[in-house]
Structures are given as structure tokens and as C-alpha cells.
Design a protein around this motif. Structure first.
Motif, PDB file in Angstrom:
ATOM      1  N   VAL A 138      -2.147   2.308 -10.542  1.00  0.00           N
ATOM      2  CA  VAL A 138      -0.812   2.061  -9.999  1.00  0.00           C
ATOM      3  C   VAL A 138      -0.830   0.751  -9.230  1.00  0.00           C
ATOM      4  O   VAL A 138      -1.617   0.568  -8.297  1.00  0.00           O
ATOM      5  CB  VAL A 138      -0.372   3.206  -9.076  1.00  0.00           C
ATOM      6  N   VAL A 139       0.027  -0.157  -9.612  1.00  0.00           N
ATOM      7  CA  VAL A 139       0.110  -1.472  -8.960  1.00  0.00           C
ATOM      8  C   VAL A 139       1.573  -1.855  -8.808  1.00  0.00           C
ATOM      9  O   VAL A 139       2.473  -1.209  -9.359  1.00  0.00           O
ATOM     10  CB  VAL A 139      -0.625  -2.560  -9.784  1.00  0.00           C
ATOM     11  N   VAL A 140       1.818  -2.905  -8.058  1.00  0.00           N
ATOM     12  CA  VAL A 140       3.146  -3.510  -7.983  1.00  0.00           C
ATOM     13  C   VAL A 140       3.243  -4.512  -9.119  1.00  0.00           C
ATOM     14  O   VAL A 140       2.427  -5.440  -9.198  1.00  0.00           O
ATOM     15  CB  VAL A 140       3.361  -4.208  -6.628  1.00  0.00           C
ATOM     16  N   PRO A 141       4.183  -4.340 -10.050  1.00  0.00           N
ATOM     17  CA  PRO A 141       4.219  -5.198 -11.243  1.00  0.00           C
ATOM     18  C   PRO A 141       4.215  -6.689 -10.930  1.00  0.00           C
ATOM     19  O   PRO A 141       3.609  -7.478 -11.650  1.00  0.00           O
ATOM     20  CB  PRO A 141       5.530  -4.773 -11.931  1.00  0.00           C
ATOM     21  N   GLU A 142       4.871  -7.101  -9.846  1.00  0.00           N
ATOM     22  CA  GLU A 142       4.929  -8.525  -9.526  1.00  0.00           C
ATOM     23  C   GLU A 142       3.587  -9.080  -9.058  1.00  0.00           C
ATOM     24  O   GLU A 142       3.356 -10.277  -9.072  1.00  0.00           O
ATOM     25  CB  GLU A 142       5.982  -8.783  -8.430  1.00  0.00           C
ATOM     26  N   HIS A 143       2.687  -8.180  -8.622  1.00  0.00           N
ATOM     27  CA  HIS A 143       1.421  -8.620  -8.049  1.00  0.00           C
ATOM     28  C   HIS A 143       0.261  -8.506  -9.032  1.00  0.00           C
ATOM     29  O   HIS A 143      -0.675  -9.301  -8.988  1.00  0.00           O
ATOM     30  CB  HIS A 143       1.100  -7.805  -6.793  1.00  0.00           C
ATOM     31  N   SER A 144       0.280  -7.490  -9.885  1.00  0.00           N
ATOM     32  CA  SER A 144      -0.835  -7.247 -10.809  1.00  0.00           C
ATOM     33  C   SER A 144      -0.298  -6.702 -12.119  1.00  0.00           C
ATOM     34  O   SER A 144       0.767  -6.081 -12.164  1.00  0.00           O
ATOM     35  CB  SER A 144      -1.833  -6.243 -10.212  1.00  0.00           C
ATOM     36  N   ALA A 187       0.830  -1.219   0.000  1.00  0.00           N
ATOM     37  CA  ALA A 187       0.000   0.000   0.000  1.00  0.00           C
ATOM     38  C   ALA A 187       0.857   1.259   0.000  1.00  0.00           C
ATOM     39  O   ALA A 187       0.619   2.193  -0.773  1.00  0.00           O
ATOM     40  CB  ALA A 187      -0.946  -0.008   1.197  1.00  0.00           C
ATOM     41  N   LEU A 188       1.861   1.310   0.870  1.00  0.00           N
ATOM     42  CA  LEU A 188       2.674   2.521   0.967  1.00  0.00           C
ATOM     43  C   LEU A 188       3.416   2.786  -0.338  1.00  0.00           C
ATOM     44  O   LEU A 188       3.529   3.940  -0.781  1.00  0.00           O
ATOM     45  CB  LEU A 188       3.656   2.379   2.128  1.00  0.00           C
ATOM     46  N   TYR A 189       3.925   1.743  -0.970  1.00  0.00           N
ATOM     47  CA  TYR A 189       4.607   1.898  -2.260  1.00  0.00           C
ATOM     48  C   TYR A 189       3.675   2.529  -3.288  1.00  0.00           C
ATOM     49  O   TYR A 189       4.074   3.435  -4.043  1.00  0.00           O
ATOM     50  CB  TYR A 189       5.091   0.524  -2.733  1.00  0.00           C
ATOM     51  N   VAL A 190       2.422   2.073  -3.332  1.00  0.00           N
ATOM     52  CA  VAL A 190       1.451   2.604  -4.295  1.00  0.00           C
ATOM     53  C   VAL A 190       1.054   4.031  -3.935  1.00  0.00           C
ATOM     54  O   VAL A 190       0.977   4.915  -4.798  1.00  0.00           O
ATOM     55  CB  VAL A 190       0.223   1.677  -4.371  1.00  0.00           C
ATOM     56  N   ILE A 191       0.794   4.288  -2.657  1.00  0.00           N
ATOM     57  CA  ILE A 191       0.374   5.630  -2.221  1.00  0.00           C
ATOM     58  C   ILE A 191       1.421   6.671  -2.606  1.00  0.00           C
ATOM     59  O   ILE A 191       1.089   7.776  -3.054  1.00  0.00           O
ATOM     60  CB  ILE A 191       0.129   5.632  -0.696  1.00  0.00           C
ATOM     61  N   LEU A 192       2.695   6.333  -2.439  1.00  0.00           N
ATOM     62  CA  LEU A 192       3.756   7.300  -2.704  1.00  0.00           C
ATOM     63  C   LEU A 192       3.941   7.581  -4.194  1.00  0.00           C
ATOM     64  O   LEU A 192       4.701   8.472  -4.562  1.00  0.00           O
ATOM     65  CB  LEU A 192       5.073   6.813  -2.099  1.00  0.00           C
ATOM     66  N   GLN A 193       3.245   6.843  -5.050  1.00  0.00           N
ATOM     67  CA  GLN A 193       3.291   7.134  -6.480  1.00  0.00           C
ATOM     68  C   GLN A 193       2.055   7.888  -6.963  1.00  0.00           C
ATOM     69  O   GLN A 193       1.940   8.194  -8.154  1.00  0.00           O
ATOM     70  CB  GLN A 193       3.431   5.833  -7.266  1.00  0.00           C
ATOM     71  N   LEU A 194       1.135   8.182  -6.063  1.00  0.00           N
ATOM     72  CA  LEU A 194      -0.046   8.954  -6.435  1.00  0.00           C
ATOM     73  C   LEU A 194       0.282  10.440  -6.433  1.00  0.00           C
ATOM     74  O   LEU A 194       1.338  10.877  -5.964  1.00  0.00           O
ATOM     75  CB  LEU A 194      -1.188   8.658  -5.461  1.00  0.00           C
ATOM     76  N   PRO A 251      11.120  -3.337  -0.858  1.00  0.00           N
ATOM     77  CA  PRO A 251      11.393  -4.022   0.414  1.00  0.00           C
ATOM     78  C   PRO A 251      11.399  -3.075   1.617  1.00  0.00           C
ATOM     79  O   PRO A 251      10.818  -3.392   2.665  1.00  0.00           O
ATOM     80  CB  PRO A 251      12.763  -4.661   0.183  1.00  0.00           C
ATOM     81  N   ALA A 252      12.046  -1.923   1.476  1.00  0.00           N
ATOM     82  CA  ALA A 252      12.081  -0.970   2.595  1.00  0.00           C
ATOM     83  C   ALA A 252      10.692  -0.411   2.876  1.00  0.00           C
ATOM     84  O   ALA A 252      10.280  -0.284   4.040  1.00  0.00           O
ATOM     85  CB  ALA A 252      13.052   0.165   2.279  1.00  0.00           C
ATOM     86  N   LEU A 253       9.956  -0.073   1.814  1.00  0.00           N
ATOM     87  CA  LEU A 253       8.614   0.469   2.005  1.00  0.00           C
ATOM     88  C   LEU A 253       7.664  -0.585   2.565  1.00  0.00           C
ATOM     89  O   LEU A 253       6.751  -0.259   3.332  1.00  0.00           O
ATOM     90  CB  LEU A 253       8.074   1.022   0.686  1.00  0.00           C
ATOM     91  N   ALA A 254       7.860  -1.845   2.197  1.00  0.00           N
ATOM     92  CA  ALA A 254       7.023  -2.913   2.758  1.00  0.00           C
ATOM     93  C   ALA A 254       7.250  -3.026   4.264  1.00  0.00           C
ATOM     94  O   ALA A 254       6.300  -3.249   5.032  1.00  0.00           O
ATOM     95  CB  ALA A 254       7.327  -4.237   2.067  1.00  0.00           C
ATOM     96  N   ALA A 255       8.480  -2.856   4.703  1.00  0.00           N
ATOM     97  CA  ALA A 255       8.774  -2.911   6.143  1.00  0.00           C
ATOM     98  C   ALA A 255       8.084  -1.765   6.876  1.00  0.00           C
ATOM     99  O   ALA A 255       7.488  -1.955   7.950  1.00  0.00           O
ATOM    100  CB  ALA A 255      10.286  -2.866   6.370  1.00  0.00           C
ATOM    101  N   TRP A 269       9.895   6.956  -6.557  1.00  0.00           N
ATOM    102  CA  TRP A 269       9.803   5.606  -6.002  1.00  0.00           C
ATOM    103  C   TRP A 269       9.778   4.556  -7.102  1.00  0.00           C
ATOM    104  O   TRP A 269       9.029   4.668  -8.067  1.00  0.00           O
ATOM    105  CB  TRP A 269       8.564   5.508  -5.117  1.00  0.00           C
ATOM    106  N   GLU A 270      10.611   3.547  -6.932  1.00  0.00           N
ATOM    107  CA  GLU A 270      10.762   2.489  -7.928  1.00  0.00           C
ATOM    108  C   GLU A 270      10.652   1.128  -7.248  1.00  0.00           C
ATOM    109  O   GLU A 270      10.704   1.026  -6.006  1.00  0.00           O
ATOM    110  CB  GLU A 270      12.125   2.627  -8.624  1.00  0.00           C
ATOM    111  N   PRO A 271      10.495   0.045  -8.032  1.00  0.00           N
ATOM    112  CA  PRO A 271      10.393  -1.295  -7.415  1.00  0.00           C
ATOM    113  C   PRO A 271      11.536  -1.639  -6.473  1.00  0.00           C
ATOM    114  O   PRO A 271      11.347  -2.401  -5.528  1.00  0.00           O
ATOM    115  CB  PRO A 271      10.357  -2.219  -8.632  1.00  0.00           C
ATOM    116  N   ARG A 272      12.735  -1.062  -6.694  1.00  0.00           N
ATOM    117  CA  ARG A 272      13.857  -1.377  -5.804  1.00  0.00           C
ATOM    118  C   ARG A 272      13.629  -0.853  -4.388  1.00  0.00           C
ATOM    119  O   ARG A 272      14.290  -1.299  -3.439  1.00  0.00           O
ATOM    120  CB  ARG A 272      15.157  -0.803  -6.370  1.00  0.00           C
TER     121      ARG A 272
END
Length: 498
Positions: free
Chosen positions: A466-472, A195-202, A217-221, A211-214
């Protein structure tokens, strides 16, 4: 029961209450200064919002200072008075009266710009409401300083005020953290850690392209840390014993200051973080008094009318939030934005949302409009909107600036959402086309005022989920939204997306 009542009603030191008053006054000044800069785009009768149409659609929004037909000069004068009242609140000059005037203007602003109101508006009118009820103005006032000279600080340290309103405000604050935190657990993205990864790209993010896929991991934590700790922040408010306090104070500061640093909603988070002066009021007094603060008086003051009103509002807010659990999922996007229409487009669902919760009405009547479900909507609202403008001048085609069509701000993002089926306000299905047409016509006029005679101008809109490429799989749709020509004396609309 009597001992609990005594503990709830017993006095508190006045100085932290007035430190909080000064913080609210300063934040309110910045809020109305920002609102002033947005007058041309939103509050003005000639801005992007047709306020007469909005007051027909949202009948309850008429309950305020601003009414259809008001001149821009009168609106500017009202905000100028609000800026002055903010300074009076800071200086402690008739502070509760100043807070009441500011609250009236803040509530009117929220209702005047209802479809584009967001968390900044909500938190500001909440802070001002409690500034009316809190026993402010006993210390840190200009008049006391001018009259007392050097002896004033010592007198301020000894002063106490009734404590019921302070504790009621802190209960309201705890409700924010509990509801916002627990509702996030209903979101698949929050539970997955994306969620945080997606929110920060809005668009609400300060640096959406950074913000990029790299970074995932930090944003997921951080995402999971927010899930675990946000509801626990209520313990800091309701049970401020020493171990809990010193564990959660850094968490609260990191939480709010992190949002200030990364997202364009600074004032709401500064206001929430500023409440720490009330949460840590005893510690603040110990820092000020080397020999320890003077003892609090034993007699319990009688309940004030402000305390009774505060208790009523807190009770209604609590009951409203319990009742909201059963609300239908009206925020699902329409098919136009890539969502299932049957969940949102039903007129019946919209009507149910407006009538299902009986506690909305008494709160609305006193000016309160609060829903503490913050960012639990990300699974259904993870869209960004981009525009390509092609204008023709003298037979050649050039790219126009999308900022001449829509400004860059959170209000503008909410306004654009109405064009793409990602509706935030509860708009009846029969009025959505009318609202969309009014926004597009006013946006075209805004463009023409900035660019002069030109045309035709083709506006292509890209709606991306906006999605995480690995998930959707990414979802991107581009279509022509508008075509218009800027004449010397008018805007000529050639075509408009339905």
C-alpha cells in the motif's frame, strides 16, 4: 533530594486509584471475552497455530500456564476463570490477588500465541501488572458497600493510599508516549505525512476500503499533528500543571478515541485513555467534594515491596528502550514480499536481536514484554494480503470464501504475514519454512471443516504494498499459494508454495 523523595512517596487519594481498577477490570473482561471467541482459531491445539512447534522455535514462550499437549477444554476453563477474576477485580473482591491471576493468564496468552500477539496483548498485561502493584481495594468495594450502607461514600472520599506506585505507573505511561512518538520521526512516511493514510488501508483498519486519495490532505494534517503532539503527551503525565493539562487532555482523548473509532485495537486505547483518572486525580476529587477534598496526610509512608518492584521494572524498561536504539533493523521484509533479503534473512541478525539487549531477560522473567515503537514500522510493513479461492464441485468451478481459510482479525493478519515474508516475530531462517507449512496445512483443514468434501481447491494469494500513488508505484504480486482437496476423512495437499 529528600524533598523530591517526599513528593514522590507522599500519599494520594484512594478513590481515583480504585476507579482505575474498575476500568481495568472491565477492559480485561472484554479482552478475555474476545480471546474466548478466538480459541478455535488460535489457542486451541487444533487451531491455526502448531503450539508444539512454536514452543520449539521460541523456547522462552514455554514459561507460562499453557503447554503443548493441553486439551482445549482445559484452555477454555482457564479463560472462564479469567472472566470470573475480571469481575472480582471490578467488584474489589481480593483485587490484587485477582489482578495477579489475570496477569498470569494474560502473560501466558501472550506467550502461547506469541507470533500473533499484538498491541492489545501488550497493553493488557501492562495494565494488569500495575493493578497488582497499585494500592487498590481501599474504596469502591462490594464488601464495604454491603457493610457500610449510606455512610460508605463519605469514608471513601477521605481515604488515602501510598502514592509511589501510582507515580511509577505514570512514568511508565509517559515512556509509552515518548518512545512511540519519537520513533515515528524515524519513519519517512510519517515525516512525509502519508503514514496515517497507508495505515488506515491495512487490515487493522475498521474500514480499509473507505479511504481514498481525496482524503489524503486531511489525513496528512492529522498525521503531522500526531507527530508533533504524541511525545508531548508525556508532559500531561509528568508535569500536570493547569495550562499543560487543559491543553493536552483533549489531545489525548482525541488521539485514543480516534484510534478506537478507526482501527481494530480498541481495548489498548481505552486502557491508555482510562489512565486519565490517575493523571487528573486531584481534579476528580475536587469535583466530588464541593468544599474541596480533605487534606492529604503529611507523613510519608515507607516504601512497599510493590514500590521497589515497580521501580525496578520502570528502570529496566527505560534501559531496554535506550539499548534498543542500537538494535539491527530485523523487521525489513524478505525478498518474497518485495524487500531486500540481506537485511532480514541473515541468521546472524536474528541471533543478534535476541541477545543484544540484556534488559529483555529480567523483564521477560517477571512477565513484561514491551516495545513502545508503535506504527513506526509502516514503511516496511505496508502490505495487505488477499486471497482468491477456486473450488471445484461436480465439474464446475466456484469461488470459495477466504474467511473459511483465515478469519478476519488482527491475529489472523499477523499469522498470514508469516506466509509472505513479512515476518513480525524474530523467526530463525531455518524454521520459517516449517512454520509456513504448518500454517497452510491447518488453514486447509479449517477450510475443509467448514466446506465439507470438495476439491481440488486452488488458493491464489495477492500481496499488495500500500502506497500513495503520487509518491510510489503500486506493487502487486499474485501467485498460487496452495492446492488441496477436502476428503471425507482427511485433507490432501497437492502443492504448496515454498
Amino acid at each position: 533530594m529528600w524533598s523530591l523523595t517526599r513528593a514522590f512517596m507522599c500519599p494520594v487519594y484512594a478513590l481515583p486509584v480504585d476507579v482505575f481498577r474498575i476500568l481495568v477490570g472491565g477492559i480485561t473482561f472484554l479482552y478475555f471475552l474476545r480471546t474466548w471467541t478466538e480459541i478455535d482459531d488460535f489457542s486451541s491445539p487444533d487451531g491455526l497455530l502448531d503450539h508444539a512447534l512454536l514452543q520449539r522455535i521460541f523456547w522462552a514462550s514455554r514459561m507460562g500456564l499453557f503447554q503443548a499437549g493441553m486439551s482445549e477444554a482445559l484452555i477454555r476453563f482457564t479463560y472462564l476463570l479469567a472472566l470470573g477474576a475480571s469481575l472480582l477485580l471490578v467488584l474489589g473482591v481480593r483485587p490484587r490477588l485477582a489482578a495477579a491471576a489475570l496477569y498470569l493468564v494474560a502473560v501466558s496468552t501472550y506467550r502461547w500465541n506469541f507470533p500473533v500477539s499484538y498491541v492489545e496483548d501488550g497493553v493488557m498485561h501492562l495494565l494488569l501488572f500495575w493493578s497488582i502493584l497499585l494500592p487498590v481495594g481501599t474504596t469502591l468495594t462490594l464488601s464495604d458497600w454491603l457493610a457500610g450502607g449510606r455512610r460508605v461514600p463519605e469514608n471513601w472520599i477521605r481515604r488515602t493510599v501510598p502514592g509511589a506506585a501510582v507515580r511509577l505507573f505514570l512514568i511508565n505511561l509517559a515512556m509509552v508516549y515518548v518512545v512511540a512518538g519519537l520513533w515515528k520521526w524515524t519513519s519517512p512516511m510519517w515525516r512525509q505525512g502519508t503514514a496515517l493514510y497507508v495505515i488506515l488501508q491495512l487490515s487493522v483498519s475498521r474500514a480499509p476500503t473507505f479511504w481514498e486519495p481525496r482524503h489524503l490532505p486531511a489525513l496528512a494534517a492529522v498525521n503531522h499533528a500526531v507527530l508533533l503532539t504524541e511525545p508531548l503527551l508525556a508532559l500531561l503525565v509528568l508535569w500536570p500543571v493547569r495550562p499543560v493539562k487543559w491543553l493536552l487532555v483533549p489531545v489525548l482523548l482525541a488521539f485514543h478515541l480516534g484510534i478506537v473509532a478507526t482501527m481494530d485495537i480498541p481495548l489498548a486505547n481505552l486502557g491508555m485513555a482510562g489512565a486519565l483518572v490517575l493523571i487528573l486525580r486531584h481534579d476528580l476529587m475536587r469535583l466530588l467534594c464541593r468544599s474541596g477534598p480533605p487534606p492529604l496526610p503529611a507523613p510519608v509512608p515507607p516504601a512497599r515491596r510493590a514500590d521497589r518492584l515497580g521501580a525496578f521494572v520502570v528502570a529496566c524498561l527505560a534501559l531496554q528502550m535506550v539499548a534498543d536504539i542500537q538494535n539491527p533493523p530485523w523487521r525489513t521484509p524478505t525478498a518474497e514480499a518485495g524487500g531486500p533479503p540481506e537485511e532480514f534473512a541473515s541468521e546472524r541478525v536474528v541471533a543478534d536481536v535476541l541477545s543484544v539487549n540484556p534488559f529483555h531477560l529480567p523483564l521477560w522473567m517477571v512477565g513484561i514484554s514491551q516495545s513502545y515503537r508503535l506504527f513506526d514500522w509502516i514503511d516496511d510493513r505496508n502490505f495487505v494480503f488477499r486471497y482468491t479461492l477456486i473450488e471445484r464441485r461436480g465439474g464446475s468451478a466456484v469461488l470459495g470464501d477466504p474467511r473459511d481459510l483465515f478469519p478476519s482479525s488482527p491475529r489472523s493478519t499477523l499469522l498470514q504475514a508469516n506466509l509472505h515474508g513479512v515476518t513480525w516475530a524474530k523467526i530463525p531462517r531455518s524454521r520459517r519454512g516449517e512454520l509456513k507449512e504448518s500454517i497452510l496445512r491447518r488453514a486447509a483443514r479449517r477450510y475443509c471443516l467448514r466446506r465439507g468434501p470438495v476439491g481440488p481447491v486452488d488458493v491464489f494469494a495477492t500481496v499488495e504494498r500500500v502506497v500513495v500513488p503520487e509518491h510510489s508505484a503500486p506493487s502487486v504480486r499474485t501467485s498460487r499459494l496452495l492446492r488441496f482437496t477436502c476428503r471425507p476423512d482427511q485433507v490432501e495437499i497437492s502443492s504448496m508454495a515454498p
